[in-house]
Design a protein around this motif. Structure first.
Motif, mmCIF file in Angstrom:
data_model
loop_
_atom_site.group_PDB
_atom_site.id
_atom_site.type_symbol
_atom_site.label_atom_id
_atom_site.label_comp_id
_atom_site.label_asym_id
_atom_site.label_seq_id
_atom_site.Cartn_x
_atom_site.Cartn_y
_atom_site.Cartn_z
ATOM 1 N N ARG A 1 -3.843 30.841 6.370
ATOM 2 C CA ARG A 1 -4.239 29.543 5.807
ATOM 3 C C ARG A 1 -3.406 28.390 6.326
ATOM 4 O O ARG A 1 -3.918 27.314 6.587
ATOM 5 N N GLY A 2 -2.111 28.568 6.417
ATOM 6 C CA GLY A 2 -1.249 27.453 6.775
ATOM 7 C C GLY A 2 -0.891 26.617 5.562
ATOM 8 O O GLY A 2 -1.083 27.028 4.410
ATOM 9 N N GLU A 3 -0.387 25.414 5.809
ATOM 10 C CA GLU A 3 0.058 24.521 4.748
ATOM 11 C C GLU A 3 -0.702 23.205 4.845
ATOM 12 O O GLU A 3 -0.709 22.553 5.894
ATOM 13 N N ALA A 4 -1.345 22.813 3.745
ATOM 14 C CA ALA A 4 -2.157 21.602 3.734
ATOM 15 C C ALA A 4 -1.285 20.359 3.899
ATOM 16 O O ALA A 4 -0.141 20.308 3.455
ATOM 17 N N GLY A 5 -1.840 19.339 4.539
ATOM 18 C CA GLY A 5 -1.184 18.048 4.669
ATOM 19 C C GLY A 5 -1.947 17.001 3.878
ATOM 20 O O GLY A 5 -2.740 17.322 2.999
ATOM 21 N N GLY A 6 -1.683 15.750 4.177
ATOM 22 C CA GLY A 6 -2.375 14.688 3.468
ATOM 23 C C GLY A 6 -2.227 13.358 4.174
ATOM 24 O O GLY A 6 -1.197 13.097 4.815
ATOM 25 N N ASN A 7 -3.244 12.520 4.059
ATOM 26 C CA ASN A 7 -3.213 11.171 4.608
ATOM 27 C C ASN A 7 -3.138 10.171 3.461
ATOM 28 O O ASN A 7 -3.972 10.200 2.548
ATOM 29 N N ARG A 8 -2.154 9.291 3.503
ATOM 30 C CA ARG A 8 -2.044 8.203 2.528
ATOM 31 C C ARG A 8 -2.709 6.985 3.139
ATOM 32 O O ARG A 8 -2.208 6.408 4.102
ATOM 33 N N VAL A 9 -3.861 6.606 2.599
ATOM 34 C CA VAL A 9 -4.654 5.529 3.182
ATOM 35 C C VAL A 9 -4.691 4.333 2.244
ATOM 36 O O VAL A 9 -4.641 4.475 1.014
ATOM 37 N N GLU A 10 -4.780 3.149 2.829
ATOM 38 C CA GLU A 10 -4.910 1.912 2.069
ATOM 39 C C GLU A 10 -6.374 1.526 2.007
ATOM 40 O O GLU A 10 -7.086 1.572 3.026
ATOM 41 N N VAL A 11 -6.846 1.185 0.818
ATOM 42 C CA VAL A 11 -8.256 0.854 0.622
ATOM 43 C C VAL A 11 -8.369 -0.558 0.067
ATOM 44 O O VAL A 11 -7.446 -1.086 -0.562
ATOM 45 N N ASP A 12 -9.542 -1.184 0.295
ATOM 46 C CA ASP A 12 -9.796 -2.508 -0.264
ATOM 47 C C ASP A 12 -10.413 -2.369 -1.650
ATOM 48 O O ASP A 12 -10.513 -1.262 -2.202
ATOM 49 N N VAL A 13 -10.854 -3.500 -2.240
ATOM 50 C CA VAL A 13 -11.380 -3.480 -3.603
ATOM 51 C C VAL A 13 -12.676 -2.684 -3.697
ATOM 52 O O VAL A 13 -13.069 -2.246 -4.787
ATOM 53 N N ARG A 14 -13.363 -2.464 -2.576
ATOM 54 C CA ARG A 14 -14.605 -1.700 -2.574
ATOM 55 C C ARG A 14 -14.358 -0.231 -2.243
ATOM 56 O O ARG A 14 -15.293 0.535 -2.131
ATOM 57 N N GLY A 15 -13.073 0.130 -2.078
ATOM 58 C CA GLY A 15 -12.742 1.527 -1.829
ATOM 59 C C GLY A 15 -12.806 1.931 -0.380
ATOM 60 O O GLY A 15 -12.650 3.101 -0.057
ATOM 61 N N ARG A 16 -13.042 0.984 0.530
ATOM 62 C CA ARG A 16 -13.128 1.314 1.939
ATOM 63 C C ARG A 16 -11.737 1.376 2.561
ATOM 64 O O ARG A 16 -10.865 0.563 2.246
ATOM 65 N N VAL A 17 -11.553 2.327 3.462
ATOM 66 C CA VAL A 17 -10.255 2.506 4.109
ATOM 67 C C VAL A 17 -10.020 1.374 5.098
ATOM 68 O O VAL A 17 -10.859 1.104 5.970
#
Length: 389
Positions: free
Chosen positions: A224-240
């Protein structure tokens, strides 16, 4: 005549008094409202500023799990038996689309085949964790991938990316011994709970795959390995709008597994069977290494990675030669001539003279009649094994 000025003067006084009363009331109400507003602003700005700043930051940034690439499986010479390949896919994030039905309607114009799976897509999207992208379609062509990206501005909550999908380059040669991966089911999660195991959060990711049979299942955890993650910034409409690289965590690929199997021997063993049913296990007698383990007929495990259509699965399950059954481990067969040396060794251990000759007349009676392949005449132990007598 004298009473008219008096009445007019009194009316004016009453009107002035009424006006003053109303002015005092409305003025007091206004001052009270302004006081409440100023008090609330002071509370927000001075006493609760840190709390709402934290909430604002949470709304501004989302943390999305990134599934790790699955570990490679190789043969004894380093030939890849189970690997990963790039795959274009389109995903939907429930919390970033205001109207899921409308979004799927627009997406259906670009990818018509998604309309056939609409109910399944809606069920998977609604069951997914917050801000978790749900794969709508995998293995997009370049034209489909470009079309979705071209209309991305009109599809809030929809994104197209490239991920790594499990791939079996040798098709059915290792379908039974290596197995395949498939989506995580409710029964998988339920079974882990019953065994008291901690359920990794990555298993709730709608696009994640786990080992279903064979070595993929037996060695699932290290692969399986080890999961990672992306910390993303979104606008008021939730778009990255941007990715916070400092807050992101790269995924770690699963461990590499090297088998004792030899790809050349495995392929040759499969060729020997052709369309016949059966199994072959080749062992190195010097150290017990398994060089080949084949079950025939086989099937293409790549069909199961993205979800095998029900009609194809039913055809495989109903075929009389049982391609889904691992005949090397789960099949039951009469041992035949391969067991005769074992019987001969047991007889010699009990004192049998291997040079003693016994006449074969075509059959032998022991509770019932056992027929031979012919009349072989007088044979010693070596001759009997050679003639399959």
């Amino acid at each position: 005549m004298s009473s008219e000025p008096q009445l007019f003067f009194t009316d004016v006084n009453e009107r002035q008094a009424l006006f003053l009363r109303r002015t005092v009331i409305f003025g007091g109400a206004t001052l009270a409202g302004v006081g409440l507003l100023v008090g609330r602003l002071a509370q927000l700005q001075l006493f609760q500023a840190q709390q709402y700043a934290t909430l604002s930051t949470r709304n501004q940034f989302n943390f999305r799990l990134v599934p790790p690439p699955r570990g490679l499986i190789k043969d004894r010479h380093g030939v890849t038996i189970a690997g990963n390949r790039p795959s274009f896919r389109v995903l939907v994030v429930r919390d970033e689309t205001k109207d899921l039905d409308q979004t799927l309607d627009l997406l259906g114009r670009l990818l018509p085949d998604t309309l056939e799976r609409r109910r399944t897509i809606i069920r998977e999207v609604n069951a997914a964790p917050r801000f978790s992208p749900v794969p709508i379609k995998s293995d997009l062509t370049w034209e489909e991938f470009s079309k979705v990206n071209l209309h991305a501005a009109d599809l809030p909550g929809v994104m197209a990316d490239m991920n790594e999908a499990r791939y079996y380059p040798h098709g059915g040669a290792y379908a039974h011994v290596v197995g395949y991966v498939a989506k995580v089911s409710d029964n998988d999660v339920k079974g882990m709970r019953e065994r008291g195991e901690e359920i990794p959060s990555i298993l709730y990711n709608p696009g994640y795959r786990i080992g279903r049979v064979g070595l993929e299942k037996a060695l699932d955890e290290p692969l399986r390995g080890e999961a990672g993650g992306n910390r993303v910034e979104v606008d008021v409409r939730g778009r990255v709008v941007a990715e916070d690289m400092a807050g992101s965590k790269p995924a770690v690929q699963g461990s590499e597994v090297v088998l004792t199997l030899d790809n050349d021997v495995q392929q040759r063993a499969l060729e020997v069977f052709g369309e016949e049913a059966g199994s072959i296990v080749v062992m190195d007698v010097r150290n017990g290494d398994i060089l080949a383990m084949v079950s025939s007929p086989s099937f293409d495990p790549n069909l199961f990675v993205s979800g095998v259509p029900s009609r194809i699965y039913r055809a495989l399950a109903d075929y009389e030669r049982r391609p889904l059954t691992d005949k090397a481990l789960a099949g039951t067969f009469a041992p035949g001539s391969t067991f005769k040396p074992v019987v001969g060794l047991a007889a010699m251990k009990r004192g049998l003279d291997p040079t003693r000759r016994i006449v074969c007349n075509g059959s032998f009676y022991l509770g019932r009649r056992f027929a031979c392949l012919g009349r072989h005449g007088a044979l010693d132990l070596r001759g009997a094994i050679k003639a399959s007598c």
